[in-house]
Scaffold this motif. Structure first.
Motif, PDB file in Angstrom:
ATOM      1  N   PRO A 142      -7.190   7.282  12.098  1.00  0.00           N
ATOM      2  CA  PRO A 142      -7.317   8.207  13.220  1.00  0.00           C
ATOM      3  C   PRO A 142      -6.158   9.216  13.143  1.00  0.00           C
ATOM      4  O   PRO A 142      -5.087   8.902  12.643  1.00  0.00           O
ATOM      5  N   LEU A 143      -6.405  10.405  13.635  1.00  0.00           N
ATOM      6  CA  LEU A 143      -5.372  11.448  13.704  1.00  0.00           C
ATOM      7  C   LEU A 143      -5.153  11.757  15.174  1.00  0.00           C
ATOM      8  O   LEU A 143      -6.105  12.011  15.911  1.00  0.00           O
ATOM      9  N   PHE A 144      -3.894  11.695  15.609  1.00  0.00           N
ATOM     10  CA  PHE A 144      -3.533  11.912  17.008  1.00  0.00           C
ATOM     11  C   PHE A 144      -2.666  13.148  17.140  1.00  0.00           C
ATOM     12  O   PHE A 144      -1.876  13.456  16.244  1.00  0.00           O
ATOM     13  N   ASN A 145      -2.764  13.833  18.283  1.00  0.00           N
ATOM     14  CA  ASN A 145      -1.845  14.940  18.542  1.00  0.00           C
ATOM     15  C   ASN A 145      -0.560  14.402  19.158  1.00  0.00           C
ATOM     16  O   ASN A 145      -0.408  13.196  19.359  1.00  0.00           O
ATOM     17  N   LEU A 172       0.864  -1.169   0.000  1.00  0.00           N
ATOM     18  CA  LEU A 172       0.000   0.000   0.000  1.00  0.00           C
ATOM     19  C   LEU A 172       0.900   1.217   0.000  1.00  0.00           C
ATOM     20  O   LEU A 172       1.740   1.371   0.883  1.00  0.00           O
ATOM     21  N   ILE A 173       0.725   2.054  -0.998  1.00  0.00           N
ATOM     22  CA  ILE A 173       1.525   3.274  -1.083  1.00  0.00           C
ATOM     23  C   ILE A 173       0.580   4.460  -0.930  1.00  0.00           C
ATOM     24  O   ILE A 173      -0.340   4.647  -1.729  1.00  0.00           O
ATOM     25  N   LEU A 174       0.790   5.218   0.136  1.00  0.00           N
ATOM     26  CA  LEU A 174      -0.005   6.404   0.399  1.00  0.00           C
ATOM     27  C   LEU A 174       0.897   7.620   0.393  1.00  0.00           C
ATOM     28  O   LEU A 174       2.027   7.567   0.892  1.00  0.00           O
ATOM     29  N   LEU A 175       0.401   8.701  -0.134  1.00  0.00           N
ATOM     30  CA  LEU A 175       1.099   9.980  -0.072  1.00  0.00           C
ATOM     31  C   LEU A 175       0.230  10.945   0.715  1.00  0.00           C
ATOM     32  O   LEU A 175      -0.998  10.989   0.516  1.00  0.00           O
ATOM     33  N   THR A 176       0.827  11.673   1.624  1.00  0.00           N
ATOM     34  CA  THR A 176       0.105  12.709   2.353  1.00  0.00           C
ATOM     35  C   THR A 176       0.765  14.040   2.065  1.00  0.00           C
ATOM     36  O   THR A 176       1.992  14.160   2.140  1.00  0.00           O
ATOM     37  N   TYR A 177      -0.030  15.037   1.724  1.00  0.00           N
ATOM     38  CA  TYR A 177       0.483  16.364   1.397  1.00  0.00           C
ATOM     39  C   TYR A 177      -0.621  17.375   1.611  1.00  0.00           C
ATOM     40  O   TYR A 177      -1.780  16.981   1.704  1.00  0.00           O
ATOM     41  N   PRO A 178      -0.383  18.639   1.697  1.00  0.00           N
ATOM     42  CA  PRO A 178       0.908  19.315   1.872  1.00  0.00           C
ATOM     43  C   PRO A 178       1.368  19.225   3.325  1.00  0.00           C
ATOM     44  O   PRO A 178       0.569  19.021   4.229  1.00  0.00           O
ATOM     45  N   ASN A 179       2.642  19.369   3.508  1.00  0.00           N
ATOM     46  CA  ASN A 179       3.220  19.351   4.840  1.00  0.00           C
ATOM     47  C   ASN A 179       4.263  20.457   4.898  1.00  0.00           C
ATOM     48  O   ASN A 179       5.243  20.376   4.165  1.00  0.00           O
ATOM     49  N   PRO A 180       4.110  21.465   5.699  1.00  0.00           N
ATOM     50  CA  PRO A 180       3.056  21.733   6.675  1.00  0.00           C
ATOM     51  C   PRO A 180       1.789  22.273   6.001  1.00  0.00           C
ATOM     52  O   PRO A 180       1.810  22.708   4.861  1.00  0.00           O
ATOM     53  N   SER A 209      -5.714  23.136  16.446  1.00  0.00           N
ATOM     54  CA  SER A 209      -4.689  24.150  16.717  1.00  0.00           C
ATOM     55  C   SER A 209      -3.375  23.753  16.042  1.00  0.00           C
ATOM     56  O   SER A 209      -3.177  22.597  15.659  1.00  0.00           O
ATOM     57  N   ASN A 210      -2.490  24.714  15.895  1.00  0.00           N
ATOM     58  CA  ASN A 210      -1.183  24.435  15.297  1.00  0.00           C
ATOM     59  C   ASN A 210      -0.434  23.434  16.153  1.00  0.00           C
ATOM     60  O   ASN A 210      -0.496  23.487  17.379  1.00  0.00           O
ATOM     61  N   GLY A 211       0.280  22.505  15.504  1.00  0.00           N
ATOM     62  CA  GLY A 211       1.033  21.505  16.256  1.00  0.00           C
ATOM     63  C   GLY A 211       1.470  20.375  15.351  1.00  0.00           C
ATOM     64  O   GLY A 211       1.344  20.436  14.126  1.00  0.00           O
ATOM     65  N   ILE A 212       1.964  19.330  15.992  1.00  0.00           N
ATOM     66  CA  ILE A 212       2.412  18.133  15.275  1.00  0.00           C
ATOM     67  C   ILE A 212       1.352  17.056  15.482  1.00  0.00           C
ATOM     68  O   ILE A 212       0.928  16.799  16.609  1.00  0.00           O
ATOM     69  N   TYR A 213       0.951  16.423  14.378  1.00  0.00           N
ATOM     70  CA  TYR A 213      -0.078  15.397  14.428  1.00  0.00           C
ATOM     71  C   TYR A 213       0.419  14.133  13.740  1.00  0.00           C
ATOM     72  O   TYR A 213       1.248  14.198  12.841  1.00  0.00           O
ATOM     73  N   PHE A 214      -0.097  12.994  14.180  1.00  0.00           N
ATOM     74  CA  PHE A 214       0.269  11.698  13.613  1.00  0.00           C
ATOM     75  C   PHE A 214      -0.964  11.077  12.976  1.00  0.00           C
ATOM     76  O   PHE A 214      -2.012  10.963  13.609  1.00  0.00           O
ATOM     77  N   LEU A 215      -0.815  10.634  11.728  1.00  0.00           N
ATOM     78  CA  LEU A 215      -1.894  10.009  10.993  1.00  0.00           C
ATOM     79  C   LEU A 215      -1.590   8.522  10.893  1.00  0.00           C
ATOM     80  O   LEU A 215      -0.528   8.115  10.419  1.00  0.00           O
ATOM     81  N   LYS A 216      -2.519   7.700  11.363  1.00  0.00           N
ATOM     82  CA  LYS A 216      -2.355   6.244  11.321  1.00  0.00           C
ATOM     83  C   LYS A 216      -3.394   5.691  10.366  1.00  0.00           C
ATOM     84  O   LYS A 216      -4.590   5.948  10.545  1.00  0.00           O
ATOM     85  N   VAL A 217      -2.954   4.948   9.362  1.00  0.00           N
ATOM     86  CA  VAL A 217      -3.865   4.375   8.382  1.00  0.00           C
ATOM     87  C   VAL A 217      -3.869   2.867   8.555  1.00  0.00           C
ATOM     88  O   VAL A 217      -2.817   2.228   8.588  1.00  0.00           O
ATOM     89  N   THR A 218      -5.074   2.296   8.699  1.00  0.00           N
ATOM     90  CA  THR A 218      -5.207   0.854   8.866  1.00  0.00           C
ATOM     91  C   THR A 218      -6.271   0.322   7.918  1.00  0.00           C
ATOM     92  O   THR A 218      -7.163   1.053   7.484  1.00  0.00           O
ATOM     93  N   LYS A 219      -6.164  -0.956   7.626  1.00  0.00           N
ATOM     94  CA  LYS A 219      -7.162  -1.620   6.793  1.00  0.00           C
ATOM     95  C   LYS A 219      -8.311  -2.055   7.682  1.00  0.00           C
ATOM     96  O   LYS A 219      -8.093  -2.616   8.757  1.00  0.00           O
TER      97      LYS A 219
END
Length: 147
Positions: A107-110, A78-86, A134-144
């Motif tokens: 899910p998206l986590f702070n 599985l190839i995913l691209l996430t953009y834009p960053n930031p 709010s502005n910050g760093i977030y983690f995106l987890k992708v699952t099937k």
């Protein structure tokens, strides 16, 4: 006065002796190509580093290896691209494999690990709206999803 000197002398002498003492629950001698004695239940131990090897006296180190397998396990790419960053308003998740459309969730986590939002990746390019965060760093987890 003699008792104080005697106690001090005994403590002074035992400080400089390199004797080992332990409270052990079990122990024995083992022999084969060489000999070794061991004890179980040491409260203290001393590591010795010599010639790029480590010997830990008084500690029983066991290693257990297990091989887990599943004959039904299939490797899926599985190839995913996430953009834009930031970004400040939206994240685009681009999924190039049509086989996974509608089967992926996120899910998206702070940065503290708190769950912020979640959703499904239904299209080739899925937009995730983050304007309300709010502005910050977030983690995106992708699952099937379990289908």
């Amino acid at each position: 006065m003699k008792k104080i000197i005697l106690v001090f002398g005994v403590l002074f002498i035992t400080y400089f002796l390199n004797a080992q003492s332990t409270i052990a629950s079990s122990g024995a001698d083992a022999s084969g190509d060489g000999t070794s004695s061991y004890t179980i239940g040491h409260l203290f131990y001393t590591p010795n580093n010599q010639n790029n090897s480590l010997i830990v006296q008084g500690v029983q180190q066991s290693f257990a290896f297990q091989v887990l397998s599943n004959s039904e396990f299939l490797l899926e790419n599985l190839i995913l691209l996430t953009y834009p960053n930031p970004t400040s308003d939206k994240i685009i998740v681009s999924n190039s494999n049509n086989r996974f459309h509608g089967n992926l969730k996120y899910p998206l986590f702070n940065i503290q690990g708190k769950h912020m939002i979640s959703g499904l990746i239904k299209e080739q390019n899925t937009q995730i709206n983050i304007q309300h965060l709010s502005n910050g760093i977030y983690f995106l987890k992708v699952t099937k999803q379990n289908v």
